[in-house]
Design a protein around this motif. Structure first.
Motif, mmCIF file in Angstrom:
data_model
loop_
_atom_site.group_PDB
_atom_site.id
_atom_site.type_symbol
_atom_site.label_atom_id
_atom_site.label_comp_id
_atom_site.label_asym_id
_atom_site.label_seq_id
_atom_site.Cartn_x
_atom_site.Cartn_y
_atom_site.Cartn_z
ATOM 1 N N ASN A 150 0.855 -1.182 0.000
ATOM 2 C CA ASN A 150 0.000 0.000 0.000
ATOM 3 C C ASN A 150 0.898 1.241 0.000
ATOM 4 O O ASN A 150 1.885 1.306 0.726
ATOM 5 C CB ASN A 150 -0.921 0.008 1.222
ATOM 6 N N ASP A 151 0.545 2.208 -0.843
ATOM 7 C CA ASP A 151 1.365 3.394 -1.023
ATOM 8 C C ASP A 151 1.009 4.468 -0.003
ATOM 9 O O ASP A 151 -0.081 4.474 0.578
ATOM 10 C CB ASP A 151 1.187 3.952 -2.433
ATOM 11 N N LYS A 365 16.617 8.373 25.765
ATOM 12 C CA LYS A 365 17.090 8.336 24.385
ATOM 13 C C LYS A 365 15.891 8.354 23.454
ATOM 14 O O LYS A 365 14.844 7.777 23.774
ATOM 15 C CB LYS A 365 17.916 7.055 24.175
ATOM 16 N N PRO A 366 15.992 8.985 22.293
ATOM 17 C CA PRO A 366 14.875 8.947 21.352
ATOM 18 C C PRO A 366 14.719 7.556 20.746
ATOM 19 O O PRO A 366 15.617 6.709 20.861
ATOM 20 C CB PRO A 366 15.278 9.975 20.283
ATOM 21 N N LEU A 367 13.589 7.328 20.108
ATOM 22 C CA LEU A 367 13.372 6.058 19.421
ATOM 23 C C LEU A 367 14.227 6.001 18.157
ATOM 24 O O LEU A 367 14.503 7.031 17.533
ATOM 25 C CB LEU A 367 11.897 5.882 19.082
ATOM 26 N N PRO A 368 14.634 4.816 17.740
ATOM 27 C CA PRO A 368 15.555 4.716 16.602
ATOM 28 C C PRO A 368 14.940 5.006 15.245
ATOM 29 O O PRO A 368 15.668 5.341 14.309
ATOM 30 C CB PRO A 368 16.046 3.270 16.673
ATOM 31 N N LEU A 369 13.628 4.868 15.106
ATOM 32 C CA LEU A 369 12.975 5.048 13.816
ATOM 33 C C LEU A 369 11.889 6.112 13.908
ATOM 34 O O LEU A 369 11.235 6.252 14.947
ATOM 35 C CB LEU A 369 12.349 3.732 13.333
ATOM 36 N N PRO A 370 11.655 6.859 12.837
ATOM 37 C CA PRO A 370 10.561 7.835 12.838
ATOM 38 C C PRO A 370 9.215 7.132 12.842
ATOM 39 O O PRO A 370 9.127 5.932 12.574
ATOM 40 C CB PRO A 370 10.787 8.606 11.532
ATOM 41 N N PRO A 371 8.131 7.857 13.128
ATOM 42 C CA PRO A 371 6.808 7.220 13.154
ATOM 43 C C PRO A 371 6.449 6.620 11.805
ATOM 44 O O PRO A 371 6.973 7.015 10.755
ATOM 45 C CB PRO A 371 5.861 8.374 13.502
ATOM 46 N N VAL A 372 5.539 5.637 11.853
ATOM 47 C CA VAL A 372 5.010 5.088 10.607
ATOM 48 C C VAL A 372 4.132 6.147 9.942
ATOM 49 O O VAL A 372 3.849 7.198 10.506
ATOM 50 C CB VAL A 372 4.215 3.792 10.865
ATOM 51 N N SER A 401 9.669 1.653 9.734
ATOM 52 C CA SER A 401 9.345 2.847 8.942
ATOM 53 C C SER A 401 10.505 3.209 8.021
ATOM 54 O O SER A 401 10.334 3.958 7.053
ATOM 55 C CB SER A 401 9.012 4.023 9.868
ATOM 56 N N ARG A 402 11.679 2.695 8.321
ATOM 57 C CA ARG A 402 12.858 2.734 7.453
ATOM 58 C C ARG A 402 13.553 1.382 7.571
ATOM 59 O O ARG A 402 13.296 0.630 8.517
ATOM 60 C CB ARG A 402 13.819 3.842 7.889
ATOM 61 N N PRO A 403 14.453 1.034 6.656
ATOM 62 C CA PRO A 403 15.194 -0.227 6.824
ATOM 63 C C PRO A 403 15.935 -0.249 8.167
ATOM 64 O O PRO A 403 16.488 0.763 8.607
ATOM 65 C CB PRO A 403 16.176 -0.206 5.643
ATOM 66 N N GLN A 409 12.313 -1.665 4.656
ATOM 67 C CA GLN A 409 11.224 -0.775 5.042
ATOM 68 C C GLN A 409 9.896 -1.461 4.785
ATOM 69 O O GLN A 409 9.745 -2.254 3.858
ATOM 70 C CB GLN A 409 11.318 0.515 4.232
ATOM 71 N N SER A 410 8.908 -1.153 5.608
ATOM 72 C CA SER A 410 7.610 -1.820 5.509
ATOM 73 C C SER A 410 6.933 -1.566 4.170
ATOM 74 O O SER A 410 7.025 -0.473 3.597
ATOM 75 C CB SER A 410 6.685 -1.347 6.635
#
Length: 753
Positions: A150-151, A365-372, A401-403, A409-410
């Motif tokens: 899904n795009d 610490k921040p989360l490693p990946l940005p939100p979906v 949300s990223r590799p 990546q999803s």
């Protein structure tokens, strides 16, 4: 009027097929949008399934259909299939209302629920099962079925996203075929499961699921020699199929055959008869990596005050605020004790989200990946909640949300929550924890091996386990430390089944505490209808979520509203055909028939706000072994019995939160709002307590390091150790707690003797 069904039936008789078709074709009648249920293939679906996973229900159908026909003869002087539509409607209504005569076996309301559930599966399941002929059920819903990608534009489209309607076969999947060679994982040999265990073990881990995978990962990295015994297989990406009927945990849950064969029984209290436990979610998965293989992916932290809930209540409102019979306690560990582990886990897994949008939980610490990706329902929820002064945030989830972790990546496959990760874009322990443990050479992993007893020596110390290998051969493995890392029910069941002369009432039960303080999550939904909005919820995975912590925060004055506790509302973006067919209906819509069908076709305009409330531990809420019911695994062992009911405090909390969710939906623009069911089922997938963690052995079962007080060498690494249950999804806290305890075990093993 109906086919003779003279040929091709496997389980049903032709007469039974005609009777059922007459009933189902009134429950799901032909109209301008679709054929009736029998023409769509629902009878064929059921007939096939009664020779397989539903074979045990064959007698229920025989007796139930016979009783239904007898009532038709008594009322109308003719069999069901010869009755008029109006007459069949009267029979169905009486069946649902428990007012037919001579219908003792099976109970008629349960029979109604069963046959309607199977009708929905036959109409809205994948055609591979024999129903949904020519995809008529999905075409009726205007649902595209199985699409792998899904795009981003699909998630924010204002008009309905139109794609070809595809089955599993159309998308390249099939049932029961070779879906590709298994992934070659260095150090893993399935044939190892029938070989005798090693003799020089430091630790035995019972269950290499979500918890056992983490424990094996942490221990082996420190040089600890571990035997991991997992009852299920190791499933890889090629083993997963987008089969909603078969795979999803909210349907048949075929990936958890052991769990389903041992499903608990339930009674509201000791004065009520015991019955099969109804599921709200909770069909757990058997296999390496456990049930997080088919989860939605939410990884939320508990708030600091959740670890001192009793003190929080007493300090703020005094002892008068505690509900009668409640057994609320503080945890023997704090948020600060676990914060390091929370962060390490988030980065090991690759959690996507944005901490800055949630003001209630602070992290180092921040989360490693940005939100979906954002989605229409989430954006409307954010705007509506903010207009009410609330603080929505993207739920932290284990979706790429990223590799990350050498995984892609999803693709935002909508067959996500309830299914394995087809493209390895949703994290599971088989991606890194278990392979890394095997790579150390310190993990002896045996799949298809079922532990049946924990061995203790004459002093009462745990010293090993007995287990059955995939060929049914009995083995004994010995070690000075045994970690129970299965789900709550099985961990406790093994402790009872391992009773000995030293522990006659079960391991961990010398003080009568085993099974006490059980808690389960009361999922609840409020629905809104948005006639001018298309949500395109067929385009998203469940991991596209937005959550509110306002009602779970330390600032929330719950006592002012008449209860103690909090809740977390959220929205998510996965909507699949069978889910749609079973969603709660507005109060003015009939449960079946033409009105039911018309309501289903509005699904693109519906938004559901689901909330997870706290659940207080109470006296009388407990687990034990059912004295009458045995499992269907072939061993005939007693199953766990749940004694639990919703208390007044939690009922008031639910009522309040329903009102708040209605306000949110109205702020989002809903034209109509209605509540879901008050009680969705007892087995929720968040089943906690029963082996409470604490310092005092007289009121708890395990220590803060999860060691069983009365059985040295035995540990319970699972949700059973939770002293309280709050509205946050428990998985991340469970992992953090077990990570901490695994490190304590390493220090003990490495200390000079």
């Amino acid at each position: 009027m109906y086919p003779t069904y003279a040929d091709g039936l496997l389980a049903l008789s032709p007469y039974e097929a005609r009777t059922l078709a007459a009933v189902w074709d009134r429950m799901f009648p032909a109209d301008e949008h679709s054929p009736a249920a029998s023409a769509i293939g629902a009878i064929t679906y059921l007939d096939r399934t009664l020779t397989g996973v539903y074979a045990g229900l064959r007698e229920h159908y025989r007796l139930g259909l016979r009783a239904l026909d007898a009532n038709a003869m008594q009322r109308f002087g003719q069999p069901v299939h010869a009755c008029s539509g109006e007459q069949v409607d009267q029979l169905i209504g009486a069946l649902q209302a428990d007012t037919l005569v001579d219908f003792a076996v099976p109970p008629q309301a349960q029979f109604f629920s069963m046959i309607f559930s199977h009708l929905q599966e036959g109409v809205f399941g994948d055609p591979a099962h024999g129903g949904n002929r020519e995809l008529a059920g999905w075409r009726f819903l205007a649902h595209p079925g199985v699409h792998r990608v899904n795009d981003e534009a699909d998630h924010l489209a204002s008009d309905q996203v139109v794609k070809p309607v595809q089955s599993m076969a159309d998308a390249g999947w099939s049932l029961g075929s070779d879906r590709g060679a298994p992934v070659d994982v260095p150090g893993y040999d399935p044939q190892n499961s029938v070989r005798p265990p090693q003799a020089d073990l430091d630790v035995i881990v019972v269950g290499v699921g979500a918890v056992g995978s983490l424990v094996a990962h942490v221990l082996t990295a420190a040089g600890v020699r571990v035997l991991g015994l997992e009852a299920g297989p190791w499933r890889f990406g090629g083993d997963f199929v987008p089969d909603e009927v078969g795979a999803a945990y909210y349907s048949r849950g075929d990936m958890g055959p052991k769990f389903l064969a041992e499903a608990p029984t339930w009674r509201p209290d000791a004065d009520h008869p015991t019955r099969a436990a109804p599921f709200s979610l909770g069909r757990m998965m058997n296999g390496v990596g456990g049930s997080v293989i088919h989860w939605g992916g939410a990884l939320r932290r508990q708030h600091p005050h959740h670890f001192a809930h009793r003190s929080h209540v007493l300090d703020r409102w005094g002892p008068r605020a505690l509900p009668e019979g409640s057994q609320l306690v503080d945890w023997p560990v704090s948020y600060d004790d676990l914060e390091h582990y929370y962060t390490a886990l988030e980065w090991s897994i690759g959690v996507a989200g944005d901490r800055e949008q949630n003001p209630f939980v602070k992290a180092s610490k921040p989360l490693p990946l940005p939100p979906v990706r954002p989605f229409v329902m989430g954006e409307r929820f954010i705007a509506g909640a903010r207009s009410l002064g609330l603080h929505p945030y993207p739920t932290p989830v284990a979706l790429n949300s990223r590799p990350y972790n050498n995984n892609p990546q999803s693709t935002y496959n909508s067959f996500a929550g309830g299914f394995g990760p087809f493209d390895d874009d949703r994290w599971m322990p088989g991606h890194n924890w278990v392979p890394d443990a095997l790579a150390t050479g310190n993990l002896d992993l045996k799949t298809g091996c079922r532990v049946i007893r924990i061995i203790t020596d004459p002093s009462g110390r745990a010293c090993g386990v007995e287990y059955l290998d995939p060929l049914g051969q009995l083995h004994t493995a010995r070690s000075g430390k045994v970690i129970l890392a299965s789900y709550t029910f099985e961990n406790l069941r093994l402790m009872w089944l391992s009773a000995s002369d030293r522990h006659p009432d079960g391991l961990g039960n010398d003080r009568g505490m085993l099974g006490k303080h059980y808690m389960t999550k009361h999922w609840n939904d409020v629905y809104g209808y948005f006639p001018d909005t298309v949500f395109n919820a067929q385009t998203g995975p469940a991991a596209q979520m937005v959550t509110l912590d306002d009602y779970a925060s330390a600032d929330f004055d719950s006592y002012r509203h008449g209860f103690i506790g909090g809740a977390s509302p959220n929205v998510e973006n996965q909507r699949l055909p069978l889910q749609i067919s079973r969603e709660p209906l507005p109060p003015d819509v009939p449960d079946w028939g033409k009105g039911y069908k018309d309501q289903l076709r509005r699904w693109q305009h519906l938004a559901a706000v689901r909330f997870q409330p706290d659940a207080m531990p109470y006296e009388g809420h407990q687990l034990d072994l059912d004295p009458w019911v045995r499992d269907r695994s072939g061993l005939g062992l007693p199953v766990v019995r749940i004694t639990y009911r919703v208390r007044e405090n939690e009922a008031r909390l639910t009522d309040f939160m329903r009102g708040e969710c209605r306000k949110i939906l109205q702020a989002m623009g809903a034209a109509d709002v209605w509540n879901g069911r008050e009680f969705t089922g007892i087995v929720s997938s968040h089943d906690l307590g029963g082996a409470r963690m604490g310092v005092d052995p007289t009121s708890s079962v395990v220590s803060p390091d999860l060691a069983v007080h009365d059985t040295p060498g035995l540990y319970v690494f699972g949700g059973a150790a939770f002293p309280t249950m709050n509205s946050a999804n428990p998985t991340l806290t469970l992992w953090a707690l077990c990570y901490r305890s695994a490190e304590a075990m390493i220090r003990e093993l490495q200390s000079p003797q």
